[in-house]
Design an enzyme around this catalytic site. Structure first.
Site, mmCIF file in Angstrom:
data_model
loop_
_atom_site.group_PDB
_atom_site.id
_atom_site.type_symbol
_atom_site.label_atom_id
_atom_site.label_comp_id
_atom_site.label_asym_id
_atom_site.label_seq_id
_atom_site.Cartn_x
_atom_site.Cartn_y
_atom_site.Cartn_z
ATOM 1 N N GLU A 200 67.482 19.974 45.312
ATOM 2 C CA GLU A 200 66.285 19.185 45.618
ATOM 3 C C GLU A 200 65.044 19.832 45.011
ATOM 4 O OE1 GLU A 200 68.633 20.131 47.687
ATOM 5 O OE2 GLU A 200 69.011 18.676 49.279
ATOM 6 N N GLU A 340 70.338 26.641 62.455
ATOM 7 C CA GLU A 340 71.025 27.239 61.309
ATOM 8 C C GLU A 340 71.537 28.634 61.683
ATOM 9 O OE1 GLU A 340 70.223 26.070 56.855
ATOM 10 O OE2 GLU A 340 69.020 27.830 57.308
ATOM 11 N N HIS A 371 54.920 9.613 75.098
ATOM 12 C CA HIS A 371 54.881 8.154 75.006
ATOM 13 C C HIS A 371 56.019 7.601 74.167
ATOM 14 C CE1 HIS A 371 51.061 7.964 77.118
ATOM 15 N NE2 HIS A 371 50.747 9.066 76.453
ATOM 16 N N LYS A 487 76.810 20.606 49.682
ATOM 17 C CA LYS A 487 76.236 20.845 48.347
ATOM 18 C C LYS A 487 77.312 20.691 47.275
ATOM 19 C CE LYS A 487 72.889 24.241 50.076
ATOM 20 N NZ LYS A 487 72.411 25.610 50.040
HETATM 21 O O1 F6P Z 1 70.909 24.534 52.615
HETATM 22 C C1 F6P Z 1 70.394 25.452 53.526
HETATM 23 C C2 F6P Z 1 69.497 26.434 52.882
HETATM 24 O O2 F6P Z 1 70.250 27.357 52.177
HETATM 25 C C3 F6P Z 1 68.585 27.124 53.879
HETATM 26 O O3 F6P Z 1 69.198 28.182 54.499
HETATM 27 C C4 F6P Z 1 67.413 27.470 53.040
HETATM 28 O O4 F6P Z 1 66.275 27.761 53.792
HETATM 29 C C5 F6P Z 1 67.284 26.217 52.215
HETATM 30 O O5 F6P Z 1 68.607 25.809 51.971
HETATM 31 C C6 F6P Z 1 66.546 26.372 50.914
HETATM 32 O O6 F6P Z 1 67.160 27.334 50.109
HETATM 33 P P1 F6P Z 1 66.419 28.014 48.909
HETATM 34 O O7 F6P Z 1 65.208 28.718 49.456
HETATM 35 O O8 F6P Z 1 67.403 28.947 48.307
HETATM 36 O O9 F6P Z 1 66.011 26.933 47.952
#
Ligand code: F6P
Length: 517
Positions: A200, A340, A371, A487
């Site tokens: 992402e 987590e 509310h 993932k």
């Molecule tokens: O998918 C979970 C995770 O690994 C979290 O533990 C972490 O905070 C987040 O994704 C983001 O990961 P990164 O900082 O490596 O992008």
């Protein structure tokens, strides 16, 4: 830890009303109200007496809590599956880490981020000749939630500085909104990612770079990007100028990373002094956790109460209600920190867990959720303990709205505790609808005021209470293997390699026409 004894206490207390317990006057108030580092924790509305508390404390001692705490705070290997310590406290010189190798190591990046923050804030760093007026943090999970929470909570206390925006979602509209209305030449993007391989974040980072190149030119765009990462080589390979890659060691867990270079956006937007005061507040809580006897130790009491509610009383969830508009994101932050860390049912040495692990955490902004879903908390068929988080100053404020905010919080705790019995003789048709069972536990956590130090202490309190719980559950709170599978499967879908996937998923993909790549 044996849950049998806890359940026996729960059974013994089941005949008592919460009011009877709360009014026992046997020293319970002294044991269940603690102050430390600018916070007051009041657990007198819990379904717990001194006998049950003594059992929890003896479980804590038998589980080796004191030595495990000391190991955590001195850099012991507390994350066995990744063979690492958990040294985020080094950024605040907390625990026993002042002067340690870890604290010395992080001083270098602390000096670097501070210097860069000052340059951006002063206008000296202006890559396209325009002062940086907006900082956009691109990150997700721990690389987003901490900076986002703190930026919001301390917005009123920013010492000038650029405005802060956040992009976590892959939905293109997230990035669009984060840059809307700003001169592209005045934007600094920070790509925050511990691993620098989170899909992402990287896809949004690439989109931001393309967008910016379209406005300031490809040759200039690079200078509008900085990175915070434990994988600095990957950040450099992504194209970030090596002098703008601020690294941190892999022993800083993602959900504990706000104290590290991941807080860079905060250091720029709020100011280095504010950010340091935030770290100092956390350090005060570290010191308390390290030194207070277990009976007077706030993270220990909070952790034991959460274990009690989960294991003794069998409540699967906890609600966090923050009575401060500025702390509306607290529940989201605690949700990652706790779920987590504690959402596991395997022991430290890999056997099936003896407990179901930590509770589901959810919540929001107190006056608003009153509310929406508080109806469910008051009259629904499940009991969920509530943590009310408020500001002590509000109770005696000159501003009637702040007093009303405090009154609302206190009233909700009282309503959950006592409930209401409406007499059917008086209201024959509505008595059962209007009656409320009560007997629903809550705790109240008051910050002296909302400031960098109290917020730091509040977060550190929760970090440590999660550790306390993990010791009693015998689980590793510092890894997160459960998030990996999704993932891998996403990659398979995008690569078009789904022959081993279940029929339902294959049919969904065929129907909807997702194309690989
Ligand atoms: O998918 C979970 C995770 O690994 C979290 O533990 C972490 O905070 C987040 O994704 C983001 O990961 P990164 O900082 O490596 O992008």
């Amino acid at each position: 830890m044996s849950d049998i004894e806890l359940k026996a206490h729960a059974e013994r207390l089941s005949g008592l009303s919460l009011r009877e317990l709360a009014e026992a006057g046997d020293g319970r108030d002294e044991a269940l109200i603690l102050t430390a580092a600018g916070l007051e924790f009041d657990a007198t509305k819990q379904r717990l007496d001194l006998e049950a508390l003594a059992t929890l404390l003896s479980h804590a001692r038998a589980s080796g809590l004191e030595s495990k705490r000391d190991s955590l705070l001195s850099g012991g290997i507390v994350n066995a599956t990744e063979n690492r310590p958990a040294l985020h406290m080094a950024y605040r010189e907390g625990g026993n880490l002042a002067g340690s190798d870890a604290a010395i190591l992080v001083k270098r990046t602390q000096a670097e981020t501070r210097e860069f923050a000052e340059r951006v804030r002063s206008g000296a760093y202006a890559p396209s000749g325009v002062r940086i007026g907006r900082v956009v943090n691109i990150g997700i999970g721990g690389s987003d939630l901490g900076p986002r929470l703190v930026a919001d909570a301390l917005a009123d206390q920013a010492e000038g500085g650029p405005e802060l925006r956040f992009v976590a979602s892959l939905d293109p509209s997230d990035l669009r909104h984060a840059v809307a209305g700003a001169d592209p030449a005045s934007i600094l993007f920070i790509i925050a990612s511990k691993s620098f391989s989170t899909q992402e974040t990287l896809m949004s980072g690439e989109a931001a770079r393309d967008w910016l190149a379209g406005h300031v030119g490809a040759d200039r765009a690079g200078a509008h990007f900085a990175a915070a990462s434990a994988a600095p080589e990957k950040a450099k390979a992504f194209g970030i100028d090596p002098t703008l890659v601020f690294d941190f060691p892999d022993w800083v867990g993602g959900r504990y990373s706000v104290w590290s270079a991941v807080g860079l956006a905060l250091e720029i937007g709020l100011g280095p002094h504010v950010f340091q005061a935030f770290r100092d507040g956390a350090k005060a809580m570290d010191t308390h956790f390290a030194t207070a006897p277990l009976e007077r130790n706030m993270p220990v009491l909070k952790g034991l109460i959460d274990v009690w509610n989960r294991i003794g009383l069998g409540y699967p969830a906890r609600c966090v209600a923050a009575y401060s508009a500025r702390m509306g994101k607290l529940a989201d932050y605690f949700q990652q920190l706790e779920m987590e860390s504690l959402g596991k049912s395997v022991t430290v040495d890999g056997r099936p867990g003896k407990t179901p692990g930590g509770a589901l955490v959810w919540g929001g902004n107190g006056t608003e959720i009153q509310h929406s879903f508080f109806q469910w908390l008051h009259q629904g068929g499940d009991v969920v303990p509530v943590d009310f988080i408020g500001i002590a100053r509000h109770f005696a404020s000159d501003d009637p709205r702040e007093r009303a905010l405090a009154a609302n919080m206190a009233a909700q705790g009282a309503a959950l505790l006592d409930g209401r019995k409406v007499d059917p003789a008086v209201e024959p048709e509505l008595a059962s609808h209007k009656s409320m069972p009560g007997g629903r536990p809550s705790a109240t956590l008051l910050l002296d005021d909302l400031n960098p130090a109290s917020l730091g202490a509040l977060i550190a309190l929760h970090e440590h209470k999660v550790f306390v719980e993990s010791v009693l559950y015998d689980i590793n709170p510092f890894d997160q293997w459960g998030v990996e599978l999704g993932k891998v499967l996403t990659k398979g879908i995008l690569d078009g390699d789904i022959s081993s996937y279940d029929a339902s998923t294959r049919a969904l993909l065929a129907r909807t026409g997702l194309t690989p790549g």
